[in-house]
Design a protein around this motif. Sequence first.
Motif, PDB file in Angstrom:
ATOM      1  N   VAL A   1       0.821  -1.207   0.000  1.00  0.00           N
ATOM      2  CA  VAL A   1       0.000   0.000   0.000  1.00  0.00           C
ATOM      3  C   VAL A   1       0.857   1.260   0.000  1.00  0.00           C
TER       4      VAL A   1
ATOM      5  N   THR B   1      -8.516   0.139   0.926  1.00  0.00           N
ATOM      6  CA  THR B   1      -7.167   0.555   0.510  1.00  0.00           C
ATOM      7  C   THR B   1      -7.074   2.026   0.104  1.00  0.00           C
TER       8      THR B   1
ATOM      9  N   TYR C   1      -4.398  -4.284   8.052  1.00  0.00           N
ATOM     10  CA  TYR C   1      -3.136  -3.710   7.609  1.00  0.00           C
ATOM     11  C   TYR C   1      -1.997  -4.228   8.476  1.00  0.00           C
TER      12      TYR C   1
ATOM     13  N   ARG D   1      -1.665  -4.516   2.932  1.00  0.00           N
ATOM     14  CA  ARG D   1      -2.994  -5.009   3.298  1.00  0.00           C
ATOM     15  C   ARG D   1      -2.973  -6.531   3.261  1.00  0.00           C
TER      16      ARG D   1
END
Length: 300
Positions: A70, A161, A92, A85
């Motif tokens: 991410v 996300t 996370y 993720r």
Amino acid sequence: MDRSTRNSLNTNKRSGQADTPNEFQPSTPGSSRFRYQLIEDVEDLGGYCPGGYHPLKVGDDLDEGRYRIVDKLGYGGYSTIWLARDLRRARYVTVKVLTAYSSAHTTEAKIMRSIQARRLVRAKRLFRFSSMNSGLPAPMEDTNVSQHLVQFPESINNYSTPEPYNKFGEPRSETVIRVDYMPFSDGVPAQVYIPGWYGIRSNDLPLGKDHIILGDFGQSFNPHTTSIFSSKTLPHLQPPETRFSDKPLSFPSDIWTLACTIWEVYGQRPFFEVFWATADRVATEQVEALGILPPEWWTK
């Protein structure tokens, strides 16, 4: 995040044993760090070489698609650290990606397992994957090792996300440019990422709500089973025995470094404040602050 000093691998003449490094060892002679245009706040670009960093970019998947990159969180002399993720568990995590060379030599996983029962650090999951920069012959050196440990508030897991980008900003990247205009070698990324910031300011942290996690054991070792004679701590934090003693490092060396760190936190400046630190300058500061070294060291 780990920012270890760039100490080279060298044989310890007193013990006849080589120090065990935790950083990449380029497979070609000479330094390659000056091949690329300088980009501040990123890892040494010369480290993208056989045995070195694994090139990653936002959106890449790791561990057979379980973890999706991410953003970047930081880097060190032998690893890069990423926000990812966990698609399987919808949460996370941080992912620490070691260089190919250090994945074969680090004792971090062993140290983590030995102290996990004492609840000093949260459990990590380790996995391996092939890397285009894994160019060393031994089987362990054909892979990079990745680790993840959860360090974020639980509420962040509720974000999809794109949502962290709205709150903390989009990932920032810079294009890698060779100063000699030669073609890129395999394993060198087209762009590198600037670490993002996912915390809160200390003044905004309610008293008593802080949560300290011990999360980096890359340079850790057990002095009862391993003899180490050199330190990769920042030069101004290294105790004098790393230079003048013939005995291996042990817990007193940790106490020295811890004391210097506590002083720096509370005093907001280093106890031994050395510009462009060298061994001689650090030793001079130590003597000026604390007096002449013990006789057996002073004669050296």
